[in-house]
Design a protein around this motif. Structure first.
Motif, PDB file in Angstrom:
ATOM      1  N   ILE A  92       3.118  -2.039  -6.713  1.00 52.11           N
ATOM      2  CA  ILE A  92       3.906  -3.271  -6.723  1.00 52.11           C
ATOM      3  C   ILE A  92       3.022  -4.443  -7.137  1.00 52.11           C
ATOM      4  CG2 ILE A  92       5.354  -4.812  -5.371  1.00 52.11           C
ATOM      5  CD1 ILE A  92       5.747  -2.322  -3.453  1.00 52.11           C
ATOM      6  N   ALA A  93       3.387  -5.115  -8.239  1.00 51.59           N
ATOM      7  CA  ALA A  93       2.571  -6.196  -8.819  1.00 51.59           C
ATOM      8  C   ALA A  93       1.153  -5.714  -9.095  1.00 51.59           C
ATOM      9  CB  ALA A  93       2.570  -7.428  -7.912  1.00 51.59           C
ATOM     10  N   SER A  94       1.001  -4.427  -9.346  1.00 52.53           N
ATOM     11  CA  SER A  94      -0.300  -3.790  -9.588  1.00 52.53           C
ATOM     12  C   SER A  94      -1.236  -3.878  -8.387  1.00 52.53           C
ATOM     13  CB  SER A  94      -0.979  -4.386 -10.836  1.00 52.53           C
ATOM     14  OG  SER A  94      -0.205  -4.126 -11.981  1.00 52.53           O
ATOM     15  N   GLY A  95      -0.667  -3.975  -7.188  1.00 55.51           N
ATOM     16  CA  GLY A  95      -1.432  -3.828  -5.952  1.00 55.51           C
ATOM     17  C   GLY A  95      -2.612  -4.751  -5.757  1.00 55.51           C
ATOM     18  N   PRO A  96      -2.452  -6.071  -5.852  1.00 55.98           N
ATOM     19  CA  PRO A  96      -3.609  -6.975  -5.701  1.00 55.98           C
ATOM     20  C   PRO A  96      -4.224  -6.982  -4.305  1.00 55.98           C
ATOM     21  CG  PRO A  96      -1.555  -8.214  -5.812  1.00 55.98           C
ATOM     22  CD  PRO A  96      -1.216  -6.803  -6.148  1.00 55.98           C
ATOM     23  N   THR A  97      -3.466  -6.569  -3.298  1.00 58.83           N
ATOM     24  CA  THR A  97      -3.982  -6.580  -1.927  1.00 58.83           C
ATOM     25  C   THR A  97      -4.179  -5.169  -1.376  1.00 58.83           C
ATOM     26  OG1 THR A  97      -1.780  -6.628  -0.889  1.00 58.83           O
ATOM     27  CG2 THR A  97      -2.740  -8.742  -1.524  1.00 58.83           C
ATOM     28  N   VAL A  98      -4.090  -4.167  -2.237  1.00 59.85           N
ATOM     29  CA  VAL A  98      -4.059  -2.767  -1.795  1.00 59.85           C
ATOM     30  C   VAL A  98      -5.152  -1.962  -2.504  1.00 59.85           C
ATOM     31  CG1 VAL A  98      -2.606  -0.702  -1.607  1.00 59.85           C
ATOM     32  CG2 VAL A  98      -1.564  -2.970  -1.449  1.00 59.85           C
ATOM     33  N   ALA A  99      -5.723  -0.997  -1.788  1.00 59.03           N
ATOM     34  CA  ALA A  99      -6.717  -0.112  -2.386  1.00 59.03           C
ATOM     35  C   ALA A  99      -6.134   0.613  -3.595  1.00 59.03           C
ATOM     36  CB  ALA A  99      -7.207   0.895  -1.346  1.00 59.03           C
TER      37      ALA A  99
END
Length: 442
Positions: A209-216
């Motif tokens: 989601i949104a290329s995962g800016p807050t996710v590993a």
């Protein structure tokens, strides 16, 4: 619900039902209400300041809801929200920036830089509250050092035209960006980060989601190169982009943060809306309208034209003796072969009408496919809504439906038959919804 005769009035009624169901799906993904449901005031206990960051097509509505909940005096300056131009609205205590989607622009780059600056300044014992919605990948582009925005746009354009899936596109984006693929979480450390996420990705993979800016990120530079080569566009990609990816593959450039990285020790996420929630809302609404409602697919993907034909054949095999609704959610793809205008929802709608004619789907039917954000590809339409007379209307207008489909020109074909789905910007984005309503033939 009384059986409807095959009349213009009867068909209009079924079309209105389809529009009603589509609206029910959009309402279920209302971003303002989703934040209100999930953001509890106690979340802010123990923090000295809150940095409010929002990006995506639902950024303004989400930021407005959050700004009403964050305790007075805790905001570390005005919040920052970046959204697509159509969804820009004023938000109290938040600076709102418009940017381009699906291809990024300089305004989005400037917004991304402001977000990065704010997050890098966050301190321990402060909270970075991140509100994420679909479209975030394109709306906050921040290319890696040696890549220009124009080079990243060129790479994104090639990917979009290649028929790549959203996950494949995001894999490449993550490895061309400073923010995506956990980059924003890396910037936020050692502050605490909590993300509220409105999913536009099937299966709700938070890293997509949104290329995962807050996710590993568990994808690699090698994966990105493999995708570009598999889509046969590696040699067309700008040289600086190829060089960057090759340096990453060799280890000369650091990988995106992986699962288990200590930067995620103080990072949390809450999923507040999704495509499946919207599909379920449509199912409930269809039953209230006395349709026998069934889930056709919760993960409709694949080539739009092929999926349209599969759905027609499925409907053709059914015994329809009462009003029936077949509902789906998903995100199909289109491999461009022509130079026409349209999007995946318009293409599947046109392809459905052609296939229904080909296989003689005789019942009274209406098929709708639309993007929940109100925008289907680079057009002003959300998608298409077709019925058993669509092909006739096109041919009477001098349009060859098959030729238009071959040229990926679904927009002008549907415009000629009066079958474009126009909603305007909805302020949310949870992928696409498909509705097939069938009335027994009289």
């Amino acid at each position: 619900m009384n059986s409807l005769a095959d009349t213009a009035a009867g068909l209009a009624s079924v079309r209105q039902d389809a529009l009603s169901l589509f609206q029910a799906g959009i309402t279920a993904a209302d971003p303002y209400q989703a934040v209100k449901r999930h953001l509890a005031p106690e979340l802010f206990n123990g923090y000295s300041k809150v940095h409010l960051i929002a990006f995506g097509k639902a950024a303004c509505a989400m930021a407005q809801a959050a700004a009403e909940i964050v305790p007075a005096g805790m905001l570390a300056g005005k919040g920052i929200a970046v959204t697509n131009y159509d969804n820009v609205t004023d938000v109290d205590n938040v600076d709102v920036f418009g940017a381009s989607h699906p291809l990024p622009d300089t305004a989005g780059l400037n917004g991304a830089k402001l977000i990065a600056e704010r997050v890098l300044n966050a301190q321990q014992h402060e909270l970075v509250l991140v509100l994420v919605s679909g479209g975030g990948s394109a709306l906050i582009p921040y290319p890696a050092d040696q890549i220009t925005l124009q080079e990243k746009i060129a790479a994104t354009d090639l990917l979009l035209a290649s028929g790549a899936t959203i996950n494949q596109i995001n894999c490449v984006r993550k490895h061309l960006s400073r923010l995506k693929g956990g980059g924003l979480a890396r910037m936020a450390a050692p502050a605490h980060l909590h993300a509220l996420i409105l999913s536009d990705v099937l299966g709700d993979d938070l890293s997509a989601i949104a290329s995962g800016p807050t996710v590993a990120d568990d994808t690699t530079y090698a994966d990105a190169i493999d995708i570009l080569k598999a889509k046969d566009i590696w040699q067309q990609i700008p040289a600086n982009v190829r060089k960057h990816l090759e340096q990453g593959q060799s280890g000369a450039i650091a990988e995106t943060p992986k699962p288990g990285d200590s930067i995620f020790n103080h990072t949390e996420h809450t999923l507040i809306g999704s495509n499946s929630i919207s599909v379920n809302a449509m199912l409930q609404s269809a039953r209230k309208l006395d349709y026998a409602a069934e889930l056709y697919s919760g993960h409709l993907c694949g080539e739009a034209g092929e999926e349209a034909e599969k759905l027609v054949l499925h409907a053709k095999a059914l015994t329809i003796n009462k009003p029936t609704a077949l509902l789906a959610g998903g995100e199909t793809t289109v491999t461009l072969k022509g130079d026409g205008r349209g999007g995946r929802n318009q293409e599947i709608a046109l392809a459905f009408a052609i296939a229904a004619e080909k296989y003689n789907l005789t019942d009274n039917w209406v098929f709708l496919s639309g993007g929940t954000d109100g925008r289907d590809g680079p057009t002003d339409a959300a998608g298409g809504i077709v019925d058993r007379h669509t092909i006739k209307r096109m041919t009477e207008a001098g349009i060859s439906p098959i030729e238009r489909l071959k040229n990926n020109d679904s927009y002008h074909a549907l415009k000629a038959s009066g079958d474009l789905l126009n909603t305007g910007a909805t302020g949310t984005n949870v992928a696409d919804l498909q509705i097939l309503l069938i009335q027994p033939a009289p």
